[in-house]
Design a protein around this motif. Structure first.
Motif, mmCIF file in Angstrom:
data_model
loop_
_atom_site.group_PDB
_atom_site.id
_atom_site.type_symbol
_atom_site.label_atom_id
_atom_site.label_comp_id
_atom_site.label_asym_id
_atom_site.label_seq_id
_atom_site.Cartn_x
_atom_site.Cartn_y
_atom_site.Cartn_z
ATOM 1 N N VAL A 48 0.787 -5.556 -7.149
ATOM 2 C CA VAL A 48 0.854 -4.188 -6.701
ATOM 3 C C VAL A 48 1.085 -3.322 -8.089
ATOM 4 C CG1 VAL A 48 2.321 -2.482 -5.412
ATOM 5 C CG2 VAL A 48 2.279 -4.879 -4.555
ATOM 6 N N LYS A 50 0.643 0.235 -7.913
ATOM 7 C CA LYS A 50 1.006 1.527 -7.644
ATOM 8 C C LYS A 50 1.658 2.136 -8.779
ATOM 9 C CE LYS A 50 4.897 0.212 -4.835
ATOM 10 N NZ LYS A 50 5.499 -0.040 -3.556
ATOM 11 N N TYR A 54 3.800 0.483 -11.945
ATOM 12 C CA TYR A 54 5.192 0.871 -12.269
ATOM 13 C C TYR A 54 5.201 1.520 -13.585
ATOM 14 C CZ TYR A 54 6.320 -2.014 -8.136
ATOM 15 O OH TYR A 54 6.089 -2.726 -6.748
ATOM 16 N N LEU A 97 -1.952 1.678 0.361
ATOM 17 C CA LEU A 97 -0.811 1.348 1.177
ATOM 18 C C LEU A 97 -0.274 2.469 2.063
ATOM 19 C CD1 LEU A 97 1.592 -0.725 -1.274
ATOM 20 C CD2 LEU A 97 0.604 -1.718 0.806
ATOM 21 N N ARG A 149 9.133 3.007 8.705
ATOM 22 C CA ARG A 149 8.528 3.845 7.218
ATOM 23 C C ARG A 149 7.037 4.056 7.514
ATOM 24 N NH1 ARG A 149 8.501 2.146 1.189
ATOM 25 N NH2 ARG A 149 7.212 0.577 1.729
ATOM 26 N N MET A 176 -0.199 -6.721 7.918
ATOM 27 C CA MET A 176 1.045 -6.777 7.009
ATOM 28 C C MET A 176 1.912 -6.049 7.753
ATOM 29 S SD MET A 176 -0.076 -4.552 3.837
ATOM 30 C CE MET A 176 1.762 -3.594 3.680
ATOM 31 N N HIS A 178 6.103 -5.024 5.659
ATOM 32 C CA HIS A 178 7.154 -4.864 4.730
ATOM 33 C C HIS A 178 8.273 -5.069 4.979
ATOM 34 C CE1 HIS A 178 7.469 -3.995 0.485
ATOM 35 N NE2 HIS A 178 8.156 -2.702 0.757
ATOM 36 N N ASN A 213 6.982 -9.413 -0.484
ATOM 37 C CA ASN A 213 6.868 -8.492 -1.838
ATOM 38 C C ASN A 213 7.608 -9.336 -2.658
ATOM 39 O OD1 ASN A 213 9.651 -8.372 -0.912
ATOM 40 N ND2 ASN A 213 9.880 -6.214 -1.784
ATOM 41 N N SER A 214 8.202 -8.942 -3.679
ATOM 42 C CA SER A 214 8.487 -9.813 -4.952
ATOM 43 C C SER A 214 9.879 -10.658 -4.207
ATOM 44 C CB SER A 214 9.284 -8.951 -6.157
ATOM 45 O OG SER A 214 8.321 -8.364 -6.724
ATOM 46 N N ARG A 229 2.374 -9.873 -1.955
ATOM 47 C CA ARG A 229 2.381 -8.662 -2.540
ATOM 48 C C ARG A 229 3.553 -8.284 -3.579
ATOM 49 N NH1 ARG A 229 2.555 -7.101 2.753
ATOM 50 N NH2 ARG A 229 4.284 -5.917 2.133
ATOM 51 N N PRO A 230 3.425 -9.059 -4.913
ATOM 52 C CA PRO A 230 4.655 -8.605 -5.625
ATOM 53 C C PRO A 230 4.191 -7.264 -6.553
ATOM 54 C CG PRO A 230 3.260 -10.505 -6.313
ATOM 55 C CD PRO A 230 2.861 -10.060 -5.275
ATOM 56 N N GLY A 231 5.196 -6.696 -6.687
ATOM 57 C CA GLY A 231 5.116 -5.593 -7.766
ATOM 58 C C GLY A 231 6.141 -5.884 -8.914
ATOM 59 N N ILE A 232 7.461 -5.501 -8.715
ATOM 60 C CA ILE A 232 8.572 -5.528 -9.836
ATOM 61 C C ILE A 232 8.535 -6.741 -10.572
ATOM 62 C CG2 ILE A 232 10.368 -6.170 -8.270
ATOM 63 C CD1 ILE A 232 10.709 -3.488 -10.772
ATOM 64 N N TYR A 361 13.335 -0.471 -10.555
ATOM 65 C CA TYR A 361 12.137 0.274 -10.187
ATOM 66 C C TYR A 361 12.172 1.484 -10.747
ATOM 67 C CZ TYR A 361 11.653 -3.333 -6.484
ATOM 68 O OH TYR A 361 11.687 -4.595 -5.589
HETATM 69 C C1 LIG Z 1 5.853 -1.451 -3.252
HETATM 70 C C2 LIG Z 1 5.596 -2.339 -2.354
HETATM 71 C C3 LIG Z 1 5.562 -3.565 -2.649
HETATM 72 C C4 LIG Z 1 5.702 -4.476 -4.053
HETATM 73 O O1 LIG Z 1 7.236 -4.515 -3.646
HETATM 74 P P1 LIG Z 1 8.157 -5.185 -4.875
HETATM 75 O O2 LIG Z 1 9.463 -5.195 -4.518
HETATM 76 O O3 LIG Z 1 7.770 -4.240 -6.173
HETATM 77 O O4 LIG Z 1 7.529 -6.597 -5.358
HETATM 78 C C5 LIG Z 1 4.833 -4.549 -1.559
HETATM 79 N N1 LIG Z 1 4.616 -3.970 -0.449
HETATM 80 C C6 LIG Z 1 4.462 -2.658 -0.121
HETATM 81 C C7 LIG Z 1 4.236 -2.106 1.084
HETATM 82 C C8 LIG Z 1 5.000 -1.895 -1.220
HETATM 83 O O5 LIG Z 1 5.335 -0.550 -0.802
#
Ligand SMILES: *Cc1c(COP(=O)(O)O)cnc(C)c1O
Length: 376
Positions: A48, A50, A54, A97, A149, A176, A178, A213-214, A229-232, A361
């Motif tokens: 991720v 976006k 980060y 997203l 959301r 998918m 979230h 996610n993470s 789908r990890p970001g942080i 974040y």
């Molecule tokens: C931002 C986001 C993620 C990543 O989330 P983290 O908590 O940073 O891993 C994954 N999926 C969706 C839909 C998001 O909006």
């Protein structure tokens, strides 16, 4: 002043004349990716990226992860996808997203960007574009499993299913959803979202699932689906509240001292005279403030570090500077141009976020644009 210390400090001051240095360790990023891949295998791991990954630089981050084998990249907004698209070859997929904004359909199709379809209306829009172009268009279908959301709400599910049966123009890559509370292992919301996703998967058995996610990655295999789908966590943030952070730090932030002074008892420090020193105190003013992403809520609360020693923030955080108490450092250790650590081995993202009353974040994505960035 000790000559060795002076030399050492001067070496750390970099070329560009900036007053703060943001070091982004791309090898640590890749190790974090591997750590997450090991946790989720055999499921695959997307990135991720976006909000400019980060705040760390989406182009650099995505290019590095692509070179390491990552082929799925998620951004939030279409404009982010457009700017990332030329950086990656077509075997990398970029997903948006926030879905499809009216008017973006043709550009989205042209650029090979894959929208996350969040409603029946968006599905109709995308199918309409496919009909106009006379070719099938790829999409991801997101369902709301309890966050209210984004995603197809429960009452639209049957209409979406009916439309997919009749219109063959949209090529759904996977479904998918979230998680709203993935960082809280004990939250009952996790289990109820998973149960709802399983009902959806049963209604749409032809599609694979993308969920974690993470935090979700560390909730266990049931949450992994085929693509996480990890970001942080990629960027070194803790995926789970209240547990040791298994990720490696990626970001280091050092900020230069712009002035030091000794003030007597009773001196007022900073805007509003909000801090009154109780005894003679040595102070340093450092060159970063709320315009650089250090929240004003750190006023009289947070700290920076030097040689592992905590230097408390005194008075209010200004736009471009912060004053810290350096009395606990040896005299002469810090001087004009010397560096203090804001993020690094002494202070994690979570530490500073806690002091600021926010989350990692928000600290990461807020890190300002005046720092000199160095990628390693
Ligand atoms: C931002 C986001 C993620 C990543 O989330 P983290 O908590 O940073 O891993 C994954 N999926 C969706 C839909 C998001 O909006």
């Amino acid at each position: 002043m000790d000559g060795a210390v002076r030399e050492n400090t001067h070496q750390r001051v970099k070329k560009g004349g900036a007053s703060g240095y943001l070091t982004i360790d791309l090898t640590a990023l890749v190790r974090n990716y591997d750590r997450l891949a090991a946790e989720t295998a055999p499921a695959r791991v997307a990135a991720v990226v976006k909000a400019d990954a980060y705040g760390l630089g989406a182009n650099r981050v995505a290019a590095r992860l692509y070179a390491h084998g990552c082929r799925h990249f998620f951004v939030a907004q279409f404009a982010e996808a457009l700017s990332l698209r030329p950086q990656l070859t077509r075997d990398a997929t970029i997903f948006v997203l926030n879905g499809l904004q009216p008017g973006n359909e043709l550009a989205c199709a042209d650029e090979g960007i894959v929208p996350v379809i969040n409603s029946l209306e968006q599905l109709q829009q995308w199918a309409g574009a496919a009909v106009n172009l006379n070719r099938r268009l790829p999409a991801v279908l997101q369902f709301d499993t309890g966050m209210s959301r984004l995603g197809v709400p429960p009452q639209e599910r049957s209409a979406v299913a009916a439309m997919l049966r009749t219109c063959g123009m949209v090529d759904i890559q996977f479904v998918m959803s979230h998680l709203a509370s993935a960082d809280e292992t004990l939250s009952e919301q996790n289990g109820s979202q998973l149960a709802e996703l399983r009902r959806i998967a049963a209604e749409f058995p032809e599609f694979e699932v993308c969920f974690a996610n993470s935090g979700g990655i560390f909730l266990g295999e049931a949450y992994h689906g085929v693509l996480a789908r990890p970001g942080i966590a990629l960027y070194g943030g803790a995926p789970t509240d209240g547990r040791p952070n298994p990720m490696e730090p990626v970001v280091k932030l050092d900020v230069a001292v712009v002035q030091t002074r000794t003030v007597p008892a009773g001196a007022l420090v900073g805007y509003g005279g909000a801090h009154i020193v109780v005894a003679e105190t040595r102070l340093a003013t450092i060159a970063a403030g709320y315009a650089d992403g250090l929240p004003r809520s750190l006023s009289d609360r947070g700290a920076v570090y030097c040689d592992g020693i905590r230097l408390p923030i005194v008075g209010r955080v200004s736009m471009d500077s912060i004053t810290v108490d350096i009395s606990s450092l040896p005299e002469g250790r810090l001087h004009l141009g010397g560096l203090v650590e804001v993020l690094g081995s002494s202070q994690t993202l979570e530490d500073i976020a806690r002091d600021a009353g926010t989350i990692s974040y928000e600290i990461l994505t807020g890190l300002g644009h005046r720092y000199e960035r160095q990628y390693r």
